[in-house]
Enzyme design. Structure first.
Site, short mmCIF file in Angstrom:
data_model
loop_
_atom_site.label_atom_id
_atom_site.label_comp_id
_atom_site.label_asym_id
_atom_site.label_seq_id
_atom_site.Cartn_x
_atom_site.Cartn_y
_atom_site.Cartn_z
N SER A 46 0.85 -1.20 0.00
CA SER A 46 0.00 0.00 0.00
C SER A 46 0.88 1.25 0.00
CB SER A 46 -0.88 0.01 1.25
OG SER A 46 -0.06 0.18 2.40
N ASP B 287 -1.20 -1.78 -4.01
CA ASP B 287 -2.57 -1.86 -3.50
C ASP B 287 -3.15 -0.45 -3.37
OD1 ASP B 287 -4.79 -3.15 -2.38
OD2 ASP B 287 -4.01 -3.00 -0.34
N HIS B 288 -4.32 -0.22 -3.92
CA HIS B 288 -5.02 1.07 -3.80
C HIS B 288 -4.18 2.27 -4.24
CE1 HIS B 288 -8.64 -0.50 -1.93
NE2 HIS B 288 -7.86 -1.28 -1.20
N ASN C 129 -8.01 -10.26 -1.25
CA ASN C 129 -7.07 -9.39 -0.52
C ASN C 129 -7.15 -9.60 0.98
OD1 ASN C 129 -6.61 -8.27 -3.01
ND2 ASN C 129 -6.90 -6.15 -2.33
N HIS D 257 -13.00 -2.96 4.44
CA HIS D 257 -11.65 -3.00 5.00
C HIS D 257 -11.70 -2.98 6.54
CE1 HIS D 257 -10.67 -1.38 0.89
NE2 HIS D 257 -9.84 -2.39 0.99
N GLY E 4 -11.07 -6.37 1.17
CA GLY E 4 -11.73 -6.43 2.48
C GLY E 4 -12.17 -7.83 2.84
N ASP F 14 -5.30 -8.32 4.55
CA ASP F 14 -4.36 -7.52 5.33
C ASP F 14 -4.68 -7.60 6.82
OD1 ASP F 14 -2.46 -5.82 6.24
OD2 ASP F 14 -3.29 -3.99 5.41
N SER F 15 -5.92 -7.31 7.20
CA SER F 15 -6.27 -7.29 8.63
C SER F 15 -5.94 -8.61 9.32
CB SER F 15 -7.76 -6.97 8.81
OG SER F 15 -8.05 -5.68 8.32
P1 13P Z 1 -8.87 -6.57 4.96
O1 13P Z 1 -8.86 -5.32 5.81
O2 13P Z 1 -10.19 -7.28 5.08
O3 13P Z 1 -7.73 -7.48 5.26
O4 13P Z 1 -8.73 -6.12 3.42
C1 13P Z 1 -7.48 -5.83 2.89
C2 13P Z 1 -7.55 -5.22 1.54
O5 13P Z 1 -8.56 -5.19 0.87
C3 13P Z 1 -6.31 -4.63 1.02
O6 13P Z 1 -6.51 -3.98 -0.17
O1 G3H Z 2 -6.85 -1.87 1.91
C1 G3H Z 2 -5.94 -1.40 2.56
C2 G3H Z 2 -4.92 -2.23 3.24
O2 G3H Z 2 -5.46 -2.80 4.39
C3 G3H Z 2 -3.68 -1.43 3.48
O3 G3H Z 2 -3.73 -0.72 4.69
O4 G3H Z 2 -3.03 1.50 3.85
O5 G3H Z 2 -2.93 0.98 6.30
O6 G3H Z 2 -1.31 -0.08 4.72
P1 G3H Z 2 -2.69 0.51 4.90
ZN ZN Z 3 -8.44 -3.06 -0.38
#
Ligand code: 13P
Ligand code: G3H
Ligand code: ZN
Length: 312
Positions: free
Chosen positions: A50, A82-83, A256, A180, A214, A258-259
C-alpha cells in the site's frame, strides 16, 4: 524465477475455480512468513504494497525483500501496488519494478474513474505491467481514507462492461458487501455478501478476473489473544470463510488479506510478551509473529483460496 504478472495466475485460477491470495506486506518477517507458507504449499502468490507500506518501509526495501523471497522460494510471485490513488504513485511503482498496480478511482465519478484508469493502463501496458481497477465503494479504512458504511456503494453490474472495455483493465475490484478492517459488520448483524451482484458481473464479463478487497475473516483465536492483553476487538467481525470459498469458486481470482495478517502478527508478539515479559531481544518476539503469519497463510491457501499445489 523473476517476478511475474497476474495474467497467467488469473487464467489458471479462473479455470480451476480457485483464487490467489493477495497479502499486504510491510516488513521482512511478514514477507518471510507468507512466502515460507506458500513454498510449503507450492502456491502462487501476490504480495501487495500500500502507499502506507511504501511510506513505512520505503519502496526499495520492499522490492529487495520480495526479490529475496523469489530467490528463496522460486515461486510465481507478482508484486502489486494496493489502492494506488493517483497516476504518480502507479508510475513510480511501474518504473520501480512492480509487475501489477491497482488504480483505485472508485471515489471519482464514473467518467473520471475511466479517464484516470485508462491513463494508468496505457502507461502500464507499454511496460508489460498489468492493472486492477475498481468500481463501487467499500466501507472501512485504508490509509487516511475512511469510507463510512452509509457512503459505501455496491458495484453496479450494468457499468462493468463499459468500464472494462473503455479502460482496458486486466482485473476489476468490486464491492459486494466486504469492507476493510476488522469490524466488517455491526454487532448482531448477519454477515452477508451480494452473490447475486457477483453472478451478474460474471455473466456480463465472461472469463474476466474479479478481485475481492476487504476479505479478512478475523479469527477468534487471534482476537482472544489480543483481547487478553488490552485489545478492544470484542465487536470485530470478518467475512465467513465459506463465503470466500464460494467467491473463489466463482469469478473471484484475487482475494485481498491484510487485517488477518495484522491480527496474526500482533497475536504472535503479544502471546510471546505476555509469557516472557522480561524479553527485550526483538528476534524473540518477531520469530513467533512470523510463525503466526506462516500458519495463517497456510490455512488460507488450503482452506479458503484453494490454490495449494497451483504453482506447478
Ligand atoms: P482486509 O482489511 O479485510 O484485510 O482487506 C485488505 C484489503 O482489501 C487490502 O486492499
Ligand atoms: O486496503 C488497505 C490495506 O489494508 C492497506 O492498509 O493503507 O494501512 O497499509 P494501509
Ligand atoms: Zn483493499
Amino acid at each position: 524465477m523473476a517476478l511475474v504478472t497476474t495474467k497467467e495466475m488469473f487464467e489458471k485460477a479462473y479455470a480451476g475455480g480457485y483464487a490467489i491470495g493477495a497479502f499486504n506486506v510491510n516488513n521482512m518477517e511478514i514477507i518471510q512468513g507468507i512466502t515460507e507458507a506458500a513454498k510449503e504449499e507450492n502456491a502462487p502468490l501476490i504480495l501487495q504494497v500500500s502507499a502506507g507500506a511504501r511510506k513505512y518501509a520505503k519502496h526499495n526495501y520492499l522490492v529487495k525483500l520480495v526479490e529475496a523471497a523469489l530467490l528463496e522460494t522460486d515461486l510465481p510471485i507478482a508484486l502489486h501496488l494496493d489502492h494506488g490513488d493517483d497516476f504518480e504513485i502507479c508510475k513510480a511503482c511501474i518504473d520501480g519494478g512492480f509487475t501489477s498496480v491497482m488504480i483505485d478511482g472508485s471515489k471519482h465519478s464514473f467518467e473520471d474513474n475511466i479517464a484516470l484508469t485508462k491513463k494508468v493502463v496505457d502507461y502500464a501496458h507499454e511496460r508489460g505491467v498489468v492493472v486492477e481497477g475498481e468500481l463501487g465503494k467499500l466501507a472501512g479504512i485504508e490509509d487516511d481514507v475512511n469510507v463510512s458504511a452509509e457512503d459505501a456503494t455496491y458495484t453496479k453490474p450494468e457499468e462493468v462492461e463499459e468500464f472494462v472495455s473503455r479502460t482496458g483493465v486486466d482485473s476489476l475490484a468490486i464491492a459486494i458487501g466486504t469492507s476493510h478492517g476488522a469490524f466488517k459488520f455491526k454487532p448482531g448483524q448477519k454477515p452477508e455478501l451480494r452473490f447475486d451482484i457477483l453472478e451478474e458481473i460474471e455473466r456480463r464479463l465472461p472469463n474476466f478476473p474479479i478481485v475481492l478487497h476487504g476479505a479478512s475473516s478475523v479469527s477468534k483465536e487471534y482476537v482472544d489473544i489480543i483481547n487478553k492483553s488490552g485489545g478492544k476487538l470484542d465487536d470485530a467481525i470478518g467475512i465467513p470463510e465459506e463465503m470466500l470459498r464460494k467467491a473463489a469458486s466463482m469469478a473471484v481470482c484475487k482475494i485481498n488479506i491484510d487485517s488477518d495478517l495484522r491480527l496474526a502478527f500482533t497475536a504472535g508478539v503479544r502471546e510471546h510478551m505476555i509469557n516472557n515479559v522480561a524479553d527485550f531481544d526483538p528476534r524473540a518476539y518477531l520469530k513467533p509473529a512470523r510463525e503466526y503469519i506462516k500458519d495463517l497463510v497456510k490455512h488460507k491457501i488450503v482452506n479458503v483460496l484453494g490454490c495449494s499445489g497451483a504453482a506447478k
